[in-house]
Design an enzyme around this catalytic site. Structure first.
Site, PDB file in Angstrom:
ATOM      1  N   LEU A  61      43.354  43.100  45.693  1.00 44.84           N
ATOM      2  CA  LEU A  61      43.921  42.401  44.692  1.00 44.84           C
ATOM      3  C   LEU A  61      44.128  43.470  43.444  1.00 44.84           C
ATOM      4  O   LEU A  61      45.395  43.117  42.862  1.00 44.84           O
ATOM      5  CB  LEU A  61      42.947  41.286  44.214  1.00 44.84           C
ATOM      6  N   GLY A  62      43.601  44.381  43.222  1.00 39.83           N
ATOM      7  CA  GLY A  62      43.739  45.194  42.082  1.00 39.83           C
ATOM      8  C   GLY A  62      42.385  46.125  41.789  1.00 39.83           C
ATOM      9  O   GLY A  62      41.795  46.347  42.616  1.00 39.83           O
ATOM     10  N   GLY A  98      40.405  48.253  38.504  1.00 40.64           N
ATOM     11  CA  GLY A  98      40.151  48.704  36.741  1.00 40.64           C
ATOM     12  C   GLY A  98      39.372  50.009  36.815  1.00 40.64           C
ATOM     13  O   GLY A  98      39.265  50.676  37.678  1.00 40.64           O
ATOM     14  N   SER A 139      35.935  49.244  38.717  1.00 41.67           N
ATOM     15  CA  SER A 139      35.676  48.193  39.871  1.00 41.67           C
ATOM     16  C   SER A 139      37.239  48.336  40.369  1.00 41.67           C
ATOM     17  O   SER A 139      38.100  48.626  40.120  1.00 41.67           O
ATOM     18  CB  SER A 139      35.235  46.831  39.481  1.00 41.67           C
ATOM     19  N   THR A 140      36.863  47.712  41.734  1.00 40.14           N
ATOM     20  CA  THR A 140      38.159  47.577  42.648  1.00 40.14           C
ATOM     21  C   THR A 140      37.913  45.809  43.053  1.00 40.14           C
ATOM     22  O   THR A 140      37.146  45.167  43.077  1.00 40.14           O
ATOM     23  CB  THR A 140      38.323  48.126  43.822  1.00 40.14           C
ATOM     24  N   LYS A 178      34.896  41.392  43.618  1.00 40.93           N
ATOM     25  CA  LYS A 178      34.703  42.692  42.615  1.00 40.93           C
ATOM     26  C   LYS A 178      33.687  43.530  42.875  1.00 40.93           C
ATOM     27  O   LYS A 178      32.594  43.211  42.969  1.00 40.93           O
ATOM     28  CB  LYS A 178      34.626  42.030  41.287  1.00 40.93           C
ATOM     29  N   ASP A 212      46.442  25.297  45.198  1.00 43.07           N
ATOM     30  CA  ASP A 212      46.140  25.135  46.430  1.00 43.07           C
ATOM     31  C   ASP A 212      46.006  26.922  46.952  1.00 43.07           C
ATOM     32  O   ASP A 212      45.893  27.645  45.988  1.00 43.07           O
ATOM     33  CB  ASP A 212      47.238  24.693  47.217  1.00 43.07           C
TER      34      ASP A 212
END
Length: 415
Positions: free
Chosen positions: A47-48, A50, A53-54, A70, A183
């Site tokens: 998802l991303g 930082g 963290s990932t 996370k 949803d």
């Protein structure tokens, strides 16, 4: 054309979390797609990432449902603060749920063993776009009416934190607000995308660094929910005032800069500047050297003076003498006219989002003027801002757009 074979990137190229100058491979857990954590959470897509963290889209094999996990770096210094914040929020929600729909808390936690120690992991409901990408994806649809809806829900989140949880977030920025989905279609879409057109990645020994498909979303903007405040790694609660540095540098409140004890009103200053930048597409204050290369606290204070005038001496005298004495004399006059002159800066000249399209901006400017106050106690609370005339008529609902609104002249794309 889609392919089931992922693109392997050059091993010498730095991507994603590797681009942070402090990146150390062994401090980031080597997550791989299709890993299963705790015999429960199957990794589907990245998802991303930082600085500490990932984040991963996972399937909860017990429910079944989608979740976001996370994965923190090993020995992450803010883990205990973040854990305590989520536990505190959960307790508040159980007894006072009003407003909790715009604040995210963890639904599970666990640890993974790593080369340099344990990696704490938080499990959350999956969300969609952060507010930065919301503005980019909506394009022409990101108008004053949508911005007002966002503002109302951002303030609802702060009102819940400040009045119910008695908590300071400490890190209010657009990247920490994410739109709720209505949803699980975005999650299903991302899972299919990763399967049919795998994300490019690089291989470094037994470690794989994945790129992500950017953020998940809808093709129909009317399906987006409202913003939810996330990431409580810098949150403080349990006291009325604190004396540590917080906040993104260019959003830092005057009391934080001048080493004056601060409380929940620091979040109000912070959120005002975040909202300005989100709407105007440029920061109100640069808080940096003249070439923009690095933060500069003296220029930051000079910009504040340009916007608000000189600070009251009663406020300045709350600051330690060795802090205020470097920049203000005993009468509160600015000492650095030569090295850090007061710039030509005003709210009216800086406002372009409304004025630029021929709209009346007086209500918005009055709203901002209420927030931009040297003295924390003179700033309105989030609850008071929700009653501001500029926000009159904005309905609280679970969606960003009314279902009946016709959406035209847009370039919405799936990210």
């Amino acid at each position: 054309m889609s392919t089931s074979v992922p693109t392997i990137l050059d091993a010498s190229e730095r991507i994603e979390e590797e681009t942070f100058r402090w990146y150390t491979p062994t401090r980031f857990y080597p997550v791989k797609l299709r890993d299963v954590f705790q015999s429960r959470y199957e990794v589907l897509s990245k998802l991303g990432y930082g600085s500490c963290s990932t984040a991963w889209l996972c399937r909860d094999l017990r429910k079944p449902k989608y979740v976001a996990v996370k994965v923190c770096i090993s020995n992450y210094p803010s883990v205990e603060r973040e854990r305590a914040a989520y536990e505190h929020i959960r307790k508040i929600i159980s007894s006072q749920p009003v407003g909790a729909d715009v604040v995210r808390t963890s639904i599970d936690e666990f640890e993974l063993s790593g080369a340099e120690g344990p990696h704490h992991c938080f499990v959350f409901e999956p969300l969609t776009l952060d507010l930065v990408h919301t503005r980019e994806v909506l394009g022409d649809l990101f108008d004053e009416s949508v911005f007002k809806v966002i503002t109302v829900h951002v303030l609802r989140a702060l009102d819940f934190l400040h009045t119910k949880a008695r908590m300071v977030h400490g890190d209010i920025r657009a990247e920490n607000f994410f739109l709720r989905g209505t949803d699980d279609a975005p999650c299903r879409s991302l899972e299919a995308m990763e399967r049919e057109d795998p994300s490019p990645r690089k291989v470094d020994g037994d470690r794989v660094i994945y790129t992500n498909h950017r953020q998940i979303g809808y093709t129909d903007p009317r399906k987006y929910g409202v913003p939810v405040l996330c990431d409580f790694g810098e949150a403080y609660f349990g006291k009325e005032t604190y004396e540590v540095e917080i906040q993104p540098f260019h959003y830092r409140a005057p009391e934080v800069i001048l080493a004056i004890p601060w409380g929940v009103s620091a979040d109000i200053w912070n959120v005002g500047l975040m909202l300005w930048e989100l709407f105007q597409r440029q920061p109100l204050m640069t808080a940096s050297d003249t070439d923009g290369s690095r933060p500069n606290v003296l220029n930051h204070l000079a910009e504040m003076i340009a916007l608000m005038g000189l600070p009251p001496t009663t406020f300045l005298h709350r600051s330690p003498a060795d802090v205020r004495g470097e920049v203000f004399d005993e009468d509160g006059q600015w000492l650095l006219h030569k090295s850090n002159p007061i710039p030509r800066l005003s709210l009216d000249q800086s406002e372009i989002a409304l004025k630029g399209v021929g709209r009346d901006n007086t209500g918005f400017l009055r709203f901002m003027q209420r927030i931009l106050q040297w003295e924390p106690e003179k700033r309105p609370t989030a609850a008071e801002l929700l009653k501001d005339p500029w926000l009159a008529g904005v309905k609280v609902s679970s969606r960003l757009f009314p279902q009946e609104r016709a959406l035209v002249h847009t370039h919405v794309e799936r990210t």
